[in-house]
Design an enzyme around this catalytic site. Structure first.
Site, short mmCIF file in Angstrom:
data_model
loop_
_atom_site.label_atom_id
_atom_site.label_comp_id
_atom_site.label_asym_id
_atom_site.label_seq_id
_atom_site.Cartn_x
_atom_site.Cartn_y
_atom_site.Cartn_z
N GLU A 1 43.16 40.30 37.81
CA GLU A 1 42.64 40.82 36.54
C GLU A 1 41.12 40.93 36.66
O GLU A 1 40.47 40.05 37.21
CB GLU A 1 43.05 39.86 35.41
CG GLU A 1 42.36 40.06 34.08
CD GLU A 1 42.63 41.42 33.48
OE1 GLU A 1 41.65 42.10 33.15
OE2 GLU A 1 43.81 41.81 33.36
N CYS B 1 51.18 52.63 28.77
CA CYS B 1 50.89 52.87 27.34
C CYS B 1 50.40 54.31 27.14
O CYS B 1 49.87 54.65 26.11
CB CYS B 1 49.84 51.87 26.84
SG CYS B 1 48.27 51.97 27.71
#
Length: 454
Positions: free
Chosen positions: A336, A411
């Site tokens: 991340e 998304c």
């Protein structure tokens, strides 16, 4: 030859609506010239006024609906349309779910990719679902107000009931607003970068009901902060954390770098798929827990994990997907870019007693290359990128590692289709129907899960 538009600004026209754009606007055509019209639905005939004409298309606004769609919802709140909080509220929920499925299909068709898209998994209660609110505070007619910006502007529309948010959050915002009024706290004025309070952020645990209030200020000093904190704590017993975030810059960024805990602790806790997560003011945590559980549960099932499998989670955030997969797999590696999120992920692994995970801060593409050099051979790679999709170099890194399966949580159907095409060119194909999950009812956002195999 220069083409002139067949419509004129400020003129009215009767048109048939044939489609919806990915932004939820109705599409009509006059001489093959597209006009995009807010609050118009397919199968409707409307009288519309042209409000803007561009070279290849125009925008219109509905003056009168002459023939209504069977999918139209009548009880619509104007404020939700003006601010874009619920741009699909005028469309029946089952039609919203079909709109989202169809949108994915269309984006793949544009790139000549043949995929099957399953019906969208919806919610029983497609409203009052958001567990987090970020509400601007401004001065309107001499009074401190909370609400939401009118679309494409910075004009605040005062709102008390936000429809898609947890109603307890809506109540908390009104309580905080009234307390700020009581102590005459000056709202932010973005024209001169003046005033004190910019935004109020509220988070509430869906299962724990623990609440966090974040007062985002321009100034280091929050006048009457002890009294404000005492009043909030008294009025809202669920509040476990009150934080002041300082953002002095003239910027569109919501939060600054500095957090001060004014009362309680710096985090609240909630559960997701039976795992505990600590959530701080800056944590990225999915805003619709009911659907997130369905999404992550499906991602784990579709990853088809066994107890011998090694998984890489390429956008691990605070570890939500990684930790749910770690219960099945042998080992999970998470990467991340946000260092604070990685610290949160490590903490969350510890809270849940999960030891077969490793979290690293860095760019996913760089870290994957490093892992490959170290001889790491993942069976499954999970990607859950932001709206802009995957970097080409990340796709190269994934393919070089030769996983059996790639699970792509998306998304944005447009970047998903683009990325799937790139995977196809390197020998990875979609081997089962794409599964949309409605994370954001009443809005045009579309989440889905795609599985690619070699």
């Amino acid at each position: 030859m220069k083409r002139t538009a067949p419509v004129l600004k400020n003129e009215n026209y009767d048109v048939d609506i044939t489609d919806l754009t990915y932004q939820g606007m109705g599409v009509a055509k006059i001489d093959d010239f597209p006009i995009f019209i807010e609050d118009a639905l397919p199968t409707e005939n409307v009288t519309m006024k042209v409000i803007k004409v561009k070279k290849n298309f125009a925008f219109g606004k509905v003056i009168k609906i002459n023939q209504k769609s069977a999918d139209r919802v009548e009880s619509v709140d104007k404020a939700y349309t003006q601010t874009g909080i619920a741009p699909l509220q005028h469309l029946k929920y089952d039609a919203q779910l079909e709109f989202k499925r169809h949108q994915i299909e269309e984006d793949f068709k544009k790139l000549k990719l043949d995929v099957q898209v399953d019906p969208t998994i919806g919610m029983d209660k497609p409203y009052e679902y958001r567990n987090k609110a970020q509400i601007p505070v401004r001065l309107i007619n001499g009074q401190l107000q909370t609400g939401f910006y009118r679309k494409h502007s910075h004009d605040l529309v005062p709102i008390e009931d936000f429809y898609i948010q947890d109603p307890e959050i809506d109540k908390a915002i009104v309580v905080v607003r009234d307390i700020l009024r009581k102590y005459r706290i000056k709202p932010y004025d973005e024209r001169v970068n003046g005033g004190v309070i910019r935004n109020v952020m509220v988070r509430r645990g869906h299962y724990s009901h623990e609440m966090m209030i974040v007062l985002i200020t321009r100034t280091e000093k929050l006048p009457s902060n002890k009294e404000i904190v005492a009043d909030i704590t008294k009025a809202l017993p669920e509040v476990k954390s009150i934080v002041q975030n300082v953002n002095p810059k003239k910027t569109n960024a919501l939060m600054g770098k500095e957090n001060k805990v004014l009362a309680g602790q710096s985090t609240i806790e909630d559960t997701l798929l039976g795992l505990k997560f600590e959530i701080s003011a800056n944590s990225f945590y999915q805003v619709n827990p009911v659907q997130t559980e369905k999404l992550y549960d499906l991602a784990t099932k579709k990853a088809d994990l066994s107890a011998d499998d090694t998984v890489i989670d390429a956008y691990c955030g605070i570890g939500t997907i990684s930790l749910s997969m770690a219960r099945v797999a042998k080992k999970v590696y998470g990467v991340e870019i946000v260092p604070e999120a990685v610290e949160d992920a490590k903490k969350n692994a510890k809270i849940n007693g999960i030891n077969n995970v490793k979290f690293v801060a860095g760019y996913a593409e760089d870290q994957m290359a490093k892992w490959q050099e170290d001889g790491l051979k993942p069976d499954v790679i999970v990607v859950d990128p932001p709206r802009k999709g995957l970097d080409g170099t990340l796709i190269d890194s994934v393919v070089k590692m030769q996983p059996k399966r790639v699970v792509y949580v998306s998304c944005n159907p447009a970047t998903l289709a683009r990325d799937v095409k790139l995977f196809n060119e390197q020998g990875y194909q979609v081997n089962q129907p794409i599964q949309p999950v409605d994370q954001f009812p009443q809005t045009v956002h579309i989440e889905s899960i795609t599985v690619l195999t070699k």
